[in-house]
Scaffold this motif. Sequence first.
Motif, short mmCIF file in Angstrom:
data_model
loop_
_atom_site.label_atom_id
_atom_site.label_comp_id
_atom_site.label_asym_id
_atom_site.label_seq_id
_atom_site.Cartn_x
_atom_site.Cartn_y
_atom_site.Cartn_z
N VAL A 106 0.84 -1.20 0.00
CA VAL A 106 0.00 0.00 0.00
C VAL A 106 0.88 1.26 0.00
CG1 VAL A 106 -1.75 1.31 1.26
CG2 VAL A 106 -1.96 -1.18 1.07
N ALA A 107 1.88 1.31 0.86
CA ALA A 107 2.76 2.47 0.94
C ALA A 107 3.59 2.63 -0.33
CB ALA A 107 3.68 2.36 2.15
N ARG A 108 4.09 1.53 -0.87
CA ARG A 108 4.90 1.61 -2.09
C ARG A 108 4.07 2.08 -3.27
NH1 ARG A 108 6.04 -3.03 -3.62
NH2 ARG A 108 7.61 -2.40 -5.12
N MET A 109 2.85 1.58 -3.40
CA MET A 109 2.00 2.01 -4.52
C MET A 109 1.57 3.47 -4.34
SD MET A 109 1.84 -0.25 -6.82
CE MET A 109 3.19 -1.38 -6.62
N ARG A 110 1.29 3.86 -3.12
CA ARG A 110 0.94 5.26 -2.85
C ARG A 110 2.07 6.18 -3.30
NH1 ARG A 110 0.78 5.56 2.59
NH2 ARG A 110 -1.14 4.37 2.62
N ALA A 111 3.33 5.75 -3.11
CA ALA A 111 4.49 6.55 -3.46
C ALA A 111 4.57 6.84 -4.96
CB ALA A 111 5.77 5.86 -3.00
N ILE A 112 3.89 6.02 -5.79
CA ILE A 112 3.89 6.27 -7.23
C ILE A 112 2.48 6.65 -7.72
CG2 ILE A 112 5.93 4.89 -7.70
CD1 ILE A 112 4.04 2.67 -8.76
N GLY A 113 1.66 7.14 -6.80
CA GLY A 113 0.36 7.68 -7.17
C GLY A 113 -0.75 6.66 -7.37
N GLN A 114 -0.57 5.44 -6.87
CA GLN A 114 -1.59 4.40 -7.00
C GLN A 114 -2.30 4.22 -5.66
OE1 GLN A 114 -2.21 2.87 -10.08
NE2 GLN A 114 -0.80 4.49 -10.69
N HIS A 115 -3.62 4.27 -5.67
CA HIS A 115 -4.41 4.12 -4.45
C HIS A 115 -5.02 2.72 -4.41
CE1 HIS A 115 -7.05 5.04 -1.13
NE2 HIS A 115 -8.06 4.58 -1.84
N ILE A 116 -4.63 1.93 -3.42
CA ILE A 116 -5.18 0.58 -3.28
C ILE A 116 -6.60 0.71 -2.74
CG2 ILE A 116 -4.95 -1.64 -2.10
CD1 ILE A 116 -2.68 -1.04 -4.10
N GLU A 117 -7.55 0.13 -3.48
CA GLU A 117 -8.95 0.19 -3.07
C GLU A 117 -9.45 -1.12 -2.47
OE1 GLU A 117 -11.63 1.81 -5.88
OE2 GLU A 117 -10.59 3.73 -5.92
N SER A 118 -8.81 -2.22 -2.81
CA SER A 118 -9.27 -3.50 -2.26
C SER A 118 -8.13 -4.51 -2.22
CB SER A 118 -10.44 -4.06 -3.08
OG SER A 118 -10.01 -4.41 -4.38
N VAL A 119 -8.32 -5.47 -1.33
CA VAL A 119 -7.39 -6.58 -1.21
C VAL A 119 -8.23 -7.85 -1.12
CG1 VAL A 119 -5.55 -7.65 0.14
CG2 VAL A 119 -5.73 -5.15 0.05
N GLN A 120 -7.91 -8.82 -1.96
CA GLN A 120 -8.60 -10.10 -1.91
C GLN A 120 -7.62 -11.14 -1.38
OE1 GLN A 120 -9.60 -11.85 -5.68
NE2 GLN A 120 -11.10 -13.21 -4.78
N VAL A 121 -8.06 -11.92 -0.40
CA VAL A 121 -7.23 -12.96 0.18
C VAL A 121 -7.98 -14.29 0.08
CG1 VAL A 121 -6.03 -13.77 2.25
CG2 VAL A 121 -6.18 -11.32 1.78
N VAL A 122 -7.30 -15.29 -0.45
CA VAL A 122 -7.87 -16.63 -0.56
C VAL A 122 -6.90 -17.59 0.12
CG1 VAL A 122 -8.60 -18.46 -2.14
CG2 VAL A 122 -9.00 -16.06 -2.75
N VAL A 123 -7.40 -18.34 1.10
CA VAL A 123 -6.57 -19.29 1.84
C VAL A 123 -7.07 -20.70 1.54
CG1 VAL A 123 -5.77 -20.01 4.13
CG2 VAL A 123 -6.20 -17.59 3.65
N THR A 124 -6.14 -21.55 1.15
CA THR A 124 -6.47 -22.94 0.86
C THR A 124 -5.36 -23.84 1.42
OG1 THR A 124 -5.38 -22.84 -1.31
CG2 THR A 124 -7.75 -22.40 -1.26
N ALA A 125 -5.57 -25.13 1.35
CA ALA A 125 -4.54 -26.10 1.69
C ALA A 125 -4.47 -27.11 0.55
CB ALA A 125 -4.87 -26.80 3.00
N ARG A 126 -3.27 -27.62 0.30
CA ARG A 126 -3.08 -28.58 -0.78
C ARG A 126 -1.78 -29.36 -0.53
NH1 ARG A 126 1.24 -26.49 -2.98
NH2 ARG A 126 1.39 -24.33 -3.62
N PRO A 127 -1.58 -30.44 -1.28
CA PRO A 127 -0.30 -31.15 -1.17
C PRO A 127 0.84 -30.26 -1.67
CG PRO A 127 -1.95 -32.55 -2.21
CD PRO A 127 -2.54 -31.15 -2.13
N VAL A 128 1.98 -30.37 -1.02
CA VAL A 128 3.16 -29.60 -1.41
C VAL A 128 3.55 -29.97 -2.84
CG1 VAL A 128 4.87 -31.25 -0.48
CG2 VAL A 128 5.42 -28.81 -0.62
N LEU A 129 3.96 -28.98 -3.62
CA LEU A 129 4.43 -29.22 -4.97
C LEU A 129 5.88 -29.71 -4.92
CD1 LEU A 129 3.11 -25.97 -6.72
CD2 LEU A 129 2.03 -28.24 -6.65
#
Length: 128
Positions: free
Chosen positions: A45-68
Amino acid sequence: MCSRYTFLADEQPVMLSTSWEPLDLTHGTPVMFPEEGPHAGAGVVARMRAIGQHIESVQVVVTARPVLRSEAEPLGEALGSVVMVIQRTYRTAERAVDGRHRGAHGPVRGGVRPAGGMTPAHRPRADG
């Protein structure tokens, strides 16, 4: 820009993380390399703000699976171990500006992974 990290706890690898940021947005700016320059180590958020980008949303998806296979060796885990995967996407009104895949959050043993104490072991690598 693609940056890859290995996080350690008690000097052992516990998490692999890959971050993607659009180079057409960050190229030539002070935030092009996440761990270098005047905004080194600052959050998305801070890094994007520094170049004039405003973060409006964050999507988080949590899952579990076998290790690759590609994750098993760096984490010291056997194929078939179950790992937690956290996918996070930061968006402005117009586009995604950062996608993070924190794959292989170590084995899920008893459904609990100790929090805190993790530090990045490697600086990011620019893959284009």
